[in-house]
Motif scaffolding. Structure first.
Motif, short mmCIF file in Angstrom:
data_model
loop_
_atom_site.label_atom_id
_atom_site.label_comp_id
_atom_site.label_asym_id
_atom_site.label_seq_id
_atom_site.Cartn_x
_atom_site.Cartn_y
_atom_site.Cartn_z
N GLY A 63 44.18 31.39 46.66
CA GLY A 63 44.17 31.75 45.24
C GLY A 63 45.20 30.98 44.44
O GLY A 63 45.26 31.08 43.23
N HIS A 77 39.05 32.08 45.58
CA HIS A 77 39.63 33.30 46.15
C HIS A 77 38.84 34.53 45.71
O HIS A 77 38.49 35.38 46.52
CB HIS A 77 41.09 33.43 45.71
CG HIS A 77 41.76 34.65 46.25
ND1 HIS A 77 42.34 34.67 47.50
CD2 HIS A 77 41.92 35.88 45.72
CE1 HIS A 77 42.82 35.88 47.72
NE2 HIS A 77 42.59 36.63 46.65
N GLU A 78 38.56 34.61 44.41
CA GLU A 78 37.90 35.80 43.87
C GLU A 78 36.49 35.99 44.42
O GLU A 78 36.02 37.12 44.52
CB GLU A 78 37.88 35.77 42.34
CG GLU A 78 39.25 35.93 41.69
CD GLU A 78 39.96 37.23 42.06
OE1 GLU A 78 39.29 38.21 42.44
OE2 GLU A 78 41.20 37.26 42.00
N CYS A 79 35.80 34.88 44.72
CA CYS A 79 34.43 35.06 45.26
C CYS A 79 34.43 34.91 46.78
O CYS A 79 33.35 34.87 47.38
CB CYS A 79 33.45 34.10 44.59
SG CYS A 79 33.64 32.38 45.06
N GLU A 106 35.46 28.15 35.12
CA GLU A 106 35.40 29.22 36.13
C GLU A 106 33.95 29.59 36.45
O GLU A 106 33.57 29.71 37.63
CB GLU A 106 36.12 30.47 35.60
CG GLU A 106 37.62 30.32 35.47
CD GLU A 106 38.21 31.11 34.31
OE1 GLU A 106 39.36 30.83 33.95
OE2 GLU A 106 37.52 31.97 33.74
N THR A 125 34.02 38.39 37.80
CA THR A 125 34.70 37.60 38.83
C THR A 125 35.46 36.44 38.19
O THR A 125 36.61 36.15 38.54
CB THR A 125 33.67 37.07 39.86
OG1 THR A 125 32.87 38.17 40.31
CG2 THR A 125 34.36 36.43 41.05
N ARG A 128 38.61 37.72 36.52
CA ARG A 128 39.70 37.96 37.49
C ARG A 128 40.35 36.65 37.89
O ARG A 128 41.57 36.55 38.05
CB ARG A 128 39.16 38.67 38.74
CG ARG A 128 38.89 40.16 38.54
CD ARG A 128 38.82 40.89 39.87
NE ARG A 128 37.74 40.39 40.71
CZ ARG A 128 36.46 40.79 40.64
NH1 ARG A 128 36.11 41.72 39.77
NH2 ARG A 128 35.56 40.28 41.43
N ALA A 129 39.53 35.60 38.03
CA ALA A 129 40.09 34.27 38.37
C ALA A 129 40.98 33.77 37.24
O ALA A 129 42.06 33.21 37.49
CB ALA A 129 38.95 33.29 38.64
N ARG A 132 44.24 35.52 37.52
CA ARG A 132 45.01 35.02 38.67
C ARG A 132 45.61 33.64 38.35
O ARG A 132 46.76 33.36 38.66
CB ARG A 132 44.08 34.93 39.89
CG ARG A 132 44.72 34.39 41.13
CD ARG A 132 43.77 34.49 42.31
NE ARG A 132 43.59 35.86 42.74
CZ ARG A 132 44.44 36.53 43.52
NH1 ARG A 132 45.54 35.93 43.95
NH2 ARG A 132 44.20 37.77 43.88
#
Ligand code: GLA
Length: 325
Positions: A63, A77-79, A106, A125, A128-129, A132
């Motif tokens: 991530g 990382h998120e997926c 993204e 998703t 969230r990326a 992060r």
């Protein structure tokens, strides 16, 4: 293979999404494109036309990454990506202009990595990326618009329920975007605004449900002004949709002008150059209304104009959602 994701411009409803409010964006005909091959290496290797260094991410991704690679690492990382890709990225969305170049990156990367969920899952998703990668607690508007747009349409999004309504853009108006100043939300006062809304909500409850007179209970004048912006902006989004339904472009423009005033005075996310550009547009014959758009602190302004008006800037049309081509 190719993953394509549009940028977005918000017509009205800014700094409302992170309190579950209403927004009215459209995807635009400027795109981030990833030409890629899937391979069996557990590695992502992407070049970008706009960046000197490659993004190389070992899978499973921690991530974390540097520079633009941090977006790719965060998405992977998120997926929970396990199968790598190799390819090349190019974009016609000016980077750092407030037209959601990062959200487009993204979403396009998720599609290239084989994401198969719904548009809403894709957007969540990607959001969230973004959190992060940047640490900025942005809302869902940009990613959800890019993941679910329909050609020729803007959309009303309820950022609490994530329900959205596609609204056809009037054929007798054009949307013009002017790029004013490069900016980034990292290190800006964006996060502080999010916190100020949380303080307001601790005093009067959810801002999306609050009535204009409920802000009288807030004694701090700054917090009260922030809350007033959010409450009145949500109402302007409803009124804007109604105005478009009745083909009342003058009213739609008037609401955009009011929105700018509220973002500049109550929310303090505009700047003097943006205010000047907006004022100039608002005085120009053939312009129904103009405002800053997106997070602010620089970026772009958007205007709704008569078709025949010759206004400086990019005439944008409403593009379809991100997809594999
Ligand atoms: C940025 C954020 C969005 C939204 C806008 C302001 O674009 O990414 O979530 O909060 O600012 O409306």
């Amino acid at each position: 293979m190719r993953a394509v994701a549009p940028g977005r411009v918000n017509l009205i409803g800014d700094h409302t999404d992170y309190t579950g409010g209403l927004v009215f964006p459209m995807a635009i005909d400027r795109f981030t494109t990833i030409d890629f091959d899937r391979w069996h290496e557990p590695l992502i290797r992407l070049r970008s036309h706009d960046e000197p260094s490659e993004a190389i991410v070992q899978l499973p991704s921690s991530g974390e990454g540097r520079g633009w690679a941090r977006y790719i690492a965060a998405v992977a990382h998120e997926c929970a990506a396990v199968n790598g890709i190799t390819g090349e990225i190019s974009t016609t969305i000016p980077i750092g202009s407030g037209l959601s170049s990062s959200a487009a990156l993204e979403v396009a990367t998720l599609l290239a990595l084989g994401f198969t969920g719904s548009a809403s899952e894709l957007a969540q998703t990607a959001r969230r990326a973004e959190h992060r990668a940047t640490g900025v607690p942005t809302g869902i508007m940009d990613q959800l618009c890019i993941a679910s747009a329909r050609e020729g349409h803007a959309m009303l999004i309820d950022c609490e329920s994530l329900e959205l309504e596609h609204v056809a853009l009037p054929s007798d108006a054009q949307v013009i975007v002017q790029f004013i100043a490069k900016r980034t939300l990292e290190g800006s006062q964006y996060s502080q605004r999010v916190q100020q809304c949380a303080v307001a909500e601790s005093l009067v409850g959810a801002l999306r449900l609050a009535k204009p007179d409920s802000i009288a209970a807030i004694s701090d004048p700054t917090i009260r002004a922030r809350a007033r912006h959010v409450i009145t902006e949500n109402q302007r989004v409803r009124d804007f949709r109604r105005a478009l339904r009745h083909s009342d472009l003058r009213e739609a423009g008037r609401l955009m002008n009011q929105s700018h005033e509220s973002l500049a005075v109550d929310y303090e996310v505009s700047s003097s150059v943006i205010d000047e550009a907006v004022a100039k547009l608002q005085e120009t014959p053939g312009v129904f209304g103009a405002r800053m758009t997106g997070g602010g602190f620089g970026g772009c302004v958007v205007a709704l104009c008569e078709n025949s008006a010759n206004i400086e800037g990019w005439r944008v049309s409403a593009a379809r959602a991100a997809h594999l081509a």
